[in-house]
Design a protein around this motif. Structure first.
Motif, PDB file in Angstrom:
ATOM      1  N   GLY A  16     -49.637  70.649 -36.415  1.00 38.45           N
ATOM      2  CA  GLY A  16     -48.740  69.297 -36.917  1.00 38.45           C
ATOM      3  C   GLY A  16     -49.512  68.306 -36.897  1.00 38.45           C
ATOM      4  O   GLY A  16     -49.448  67.291 -37.730  1.00 38.45           O
ATOM      5  N   ALA A  17     -50.479  68.130 -35.652  1.00 44.70           N
ATOM      6  CA  ALA A  17     -51.342  66.894 -35.741  1.00 44.70           C
ATOM      7  C   ALA A  17     -52.250  66.539 -36.670  1.00 44.70           C
ATOM      8  O   ALA A  17     -52.503  65.655 -37.335  1.00 44.70           O
ATOM      9  CB  ALA A  17     -51.671  66.712 -34.001  1.00 44.70           C
ATOM     10  N   SER A  18     -52.907  67.888 -36.852  1.00 49.80           N
ATOM     11  CA  SER A  18     -53.976  67.654 -37.741  1.00 49.80           C
ATOM     12  C   SER A  18     -53.477  67.668 -39.239  1.00 49.80           C
ATOM     13  O   SER A  18     -53.962  66.726 -40.006  1.00 49.80           O
ATOM     14  CB  SER A  18     -54.775  69.209 -37.676  1.00 49.80           C
ATOM     15  N   LEU A  19     -52.194  68.280 -39.537  1.00 49.23           N
ATOM     16  CA  LEU A  19     -51.855  68.016 -40.798  1.00 49.23           C
ATOM     17  C   LEU A  19     -51.348  66.556 -40.995  1.00 49.23           C
ATOM     18  O   LEU A  19     -51.498  66.058 -42.175  1.00 49.23           O
ATOM     19  CB  LEU A  19     -50.665  69.000 -41.113  1.00 49.23           C
ATOM     20  N   ALA A  20     -50.844  65.973 -39.787  1.00 50.04           N
ATOM     21  CA  ALA A  20     -50.142  64.658 -40.141  1.00 50.04           C
ATOM     22  C   ALA A  20     -51.230  63.706 -40.131  1.00 50.04           C
ATOM     23  O   ALA A  20     -51.088  62.778 -41.171  1.00 50.04           O
ATOM     24  CB  ALA A  20     -49.427  64.356 -38.974  1.00 50.04           C
ATOM     25  N   GLY A  78     -61.834  59.562 -34.948  1.00 51.10           N
ATOM     26  CA  GLY A  78     -61.603  58.349 -33.906  1.00 51.10           C
ATOM     27  C   GLY A  78     -60.949  58.995 -32.733  1.00 51.10           C
ATOM     28  O   GLY A  78     -60.450  60.106 -32.705  1.00 51.10           O
ATOM     29  N   GLY A  79     -61.357  58.302 -31.737  1.00 51.44           N
ATOM     30  CA  GLY A  79     -61.264  58.686 -30.282  1.00 51.44           C
ATOM     31  C   GLY A  79     -61.985  59.944 -29.769  1.00 51.44           C
ATOM     32  O   GLY A  79     -63.186  60.070 -30.574  1.00 51.44           O
ATOM     33  N   GLY A 150     -56.295  66.624 -25.993  1.00 52.49           N
ATOM     34  CA  GLY A 150     -56.975  65.315 -26.359  1.00 52.49           C
ATOM     35  C   GLY A 150     -57.157  65.479 -27.878  1.00 52.49           C
ATOM     36  O   GLY A 150     -56.921  64.234 -28.532  1.00 52.49           O
ATOM     37  N   SER A 151     -57.519  66.560 -28.550  1.00 55.27           N
ATOM     38  CA  SER A 151     -57.653  66.420 -30.075  1.00 55.27           C
ATOM     39  C   SER A 151     -56.386  66.294 -30.646  1.00 55.27           C
ATOM     40  O   SER A 151     -56.191  65.422 -31.690  1.00 55.27           O
ATOM     41  CB  SER A 151     -58.164  67.926 -30.331  1.00 55.27           C
ATOM     42  N   ALA A 152     -55.423  66.921 -30.069  1.00 54.37           N
ATOM     43  CA  ALA A 152     -54.065  66.780 -30.970  1.00 54.37           C
ATOM     44  C   ALA A 152     -53.489  65.282 -30.814  1.00 54.37           C
ATOM     45  O   ALA A 152     -53.184  64.496 -31.581  1.00 54.37           O
ATOM     46  CB  ALA A 152     -52.867  67.644 -30.205  1.00 54.37           C
ATOM     47  N   ALA A 153     -53.861  64.616 -29.540  1.00 51.47           N
ATOM     48  CA  ALA A 153     -53.366  63.167 -29.405  1.00 51.47           C
ATOM     49  C   ALA A 153     -54.454  62.183 -30.270  1.00 51.47           C
ATOM     50  O   ALA A 153     -53.792  61.213 -30.908  1.00 51.47           O
ATOM     51  CB  ALA A 153     -53.529  62.944 -27.782  1.00 51.47           C
ATOM     52  N   ALA A 154     -55.416  62.598 -30.448  1.00 53.77           N
ATOM     53  CA  ALA A 154     -56.537  61.596 -31.170  1.00 53.77           C
ATOM     54  C   ALA A 154     -55.874  61.836 -32.742  1.00 53.77           C
ATOM     55  O   ALA A 154     -55.880  60.886 -33.373  1.00 53.77           O
ATOM     56  CB  ALA A 154     -58.004  62.178 -31.108  1.00 53.77           C
ATOM     57  N   PHE A 155     -55.714  63.001 -33.168  1.00 54.65           N
ATOM     58  CA  PHE A 155     -55.427  63.172 -34.579  1.00 54.65           C
ATOM     59  C   PHE A 155     -53.958  62.227 -34.865  1.00 54.65           C
ATOM     60  O   PHE A 155     -53.788  61.653 -35.839  1.00 54.65           O
ATOM     61  CB  PHE A 155     -54.930  64.763 -34.600  1.00 54.65           C
TER      62      PHE A 155
END
Ligand SMILES: Cc1cc2nc3c(=O)[nH]c(=O)nc-3n(C[C@H](O)[C@H](O)[C@H](O)COP(=O)(O)OP(=O)(O)OC[C@H]3O[C@@H](n4cnc5c(N)ncnc54)[C@H](O)[C@@H]3O)c2cc1C
Length: 390
Positions: A16-20, A78-79, A150-155
């Motif tokens: 969901g995060a990557s697509l957003a 970023g992040g 961390g990757s999901a949060a950064a996305f």
């Protein structure tokens, strides 16, 4: 009042995060609805292996396209994604030597840094490993692992700065349609309108599919992992490994730890809502016995922690990436315990599909839902067989 968005993504995991992120960078205003909190599902439990060694070419292509995002995360997203290069070894029993060679050839054609090495080479790379029970391994010098949470949060941070919205503690309970098109969703407290709704609900994807009138062939897959403290004399680190000979994978973790997961004994059909997150009672003993076969010095190690997680699993243990059911309803689910490392490229492909009508980054046409109804399973040209064994 009904709030509206350009697209609603159900699930705040890595997909969901990557697509957003990918939709927002294309100018859309997506809304991510997450029943608990970001990375509350598989993503928060993921072992985070980042490798390109698959026996199915489109999965290797997705992993390779994703790898370039992991490696250049700061500039692209970023992040931090926490990518740590350890080198990756795929160890196979001698009867799979030819399959291994063929798959490495396929990877090299895609441009992936990978080579076939001998057991002696592995001993030099990883002196703490026992190497007398296999002949060949694939070696990816650039691979390793990353931090899934961390990757999901950064996305999501990047997506939100580009106009996306995230609502946590928002469980979608219904998908609304009109004239065969999605019109939005309902949560326990709110209604949201959008012409696009994406099912990125991980182990809950079948439940979300039913809200759109679809019976998805996705069951739940429960997977335990253990962190063991490594005796200091085994060295500060070791490669990340999938070891088909002993049906396990393992990788180093900061703090002198080794993370282990097993390919067998992962129960299917357990509800993530009631199954709990404690590792199964015999898991740690099995994991210790298994790692000691490859790293005998781990007999002197000790347990740090063990935990369980859940993902959605399909009959061929490959993802479902499709538009199905009512118009505007998309499926990005069924990642079958291997979906973290491909999430950056899958998000790009799905965003291209939604915005431009066609994925471009990688040809994902093979991952359609219809393959199951048509009795087809996705298998590699040189197949190892299923990774998760009951
Ligand atoms: C223990 C474990 C180890 C793994 N190791 C690796 C690995 O080393 N490498 C690798 O590539 N892959 C690995 N995987 C697989 C990988 O982690 C998953 O494929 C990936 O994280 C799936 O991401 P996702 O976003 O699809 O699902 P999730 O992370 O599960 O996210 C789905 C989200 O949807 C939310 N949700 C569900 N229903 C609703 C609803 N009705 N309304 C709103 N929100 C909802 C959930 O709360 C959840 O947060 C592992 C998985 C597990 C469990």
């Amino acid at each position: 009042m009904t709030e509206s968005a350009d697209a609603i993504i159900i699930g705040g995991g890595i997909h969901g995060a990557s697509l957003a992120f990918q939709l927002a960078r294309r100018g859309l205003k997506p809304l991510v609805l997450e029943r608990r909190f970001v990375a509350a599902g598989a993503t928060g439990r993921s072992s985070g292996l980042v490798r390109m060694h698959y026996d199915l070419e489109p999965e290797s292509a997705l992993a390779w396209a994703s790898y370039r995002i992991f490696r250049n995360w700061g500039e692209i997203v970023g992040g931090e994604c926490g990518f740590t290069r350890t080198g990756f070894l795929q160890i196979v029993p001698p009867e799979a030597n030819d399959v291994l060679r063929a798959n490495v050839g396929m990877h090299q054609k895609l441009g992936i840094p990978s080579l076939v090495i001998t057991a002696d080479d592995v001993r030099r790379l990883a002196p703490s490993f026992r190497t007398d029970d296999f002949e060949l391994a694939a070696f990816e010098p650039e691979s390793g692992y990353a931090d899934p949470t961390g990757s999901a949060a950064a996305f999501l941070a990047a997506a939100r700065s580009a106009g996306a919205r995230l609502v946590q503690e928002a469980r979608v309970t219904a998908i609304t349609t009109s004239g065969g098109r999605v019109t939005g969703v309902e949560t326990e407290d709110e209604r949201y309108a959008a012409p696009i709704v994406v099912n990125a609900a991980g182990a809950w994807a079948a439940e979300v599919g039913r809200m759109a009138g679809l019976e998805l062939p996705i069951t739940t897959w429960r997977h335990d992992t253990a962190f063991l403290r490594r005796p200091p004399d085994l060295g500060p680190s070791h490669p990340t490994v999938i070891d088909f000979t002993h049906l396990m994978y393992f990788r180093p973790e900061t703090g002198g730890l080794t993370l282990i997961g097993l390919e067998d004994g992962n129960p299917l059909g357990v509800s993530p809502d009631t199954g709990g997150d404690q590792a199964q009672p015999n898991f740690v003993d099995r994991a210790v016995e298994r790692i000691c076969r490859r790293m005998p010095g781990m007999e002197r190690g000790s347990l740090h922690s063990a935990i369980a997680g859940y993902d959605g699993l399909t009959p061929d243990q490959r993802a479902i990436l499709d538009q199905a059911g009512p118009d505007g309803f998309y499926l990005e689910c069924g990642f079958s315990g291997t979906g973290f490392k491909i999430a950056p490229a899958v998000g790009a492909c799905m965003a291209e599909w939604i915005v431009d009508g066609k994925p471009r980054t990688v040809d994902i046409s093979g991952f359609g839902l219809n393959r199951f109804a048509e009795g087809r399973r996705l298998t590699g040209e040189h197949a190892y067989g299923e990774i998760w064994i009951q």
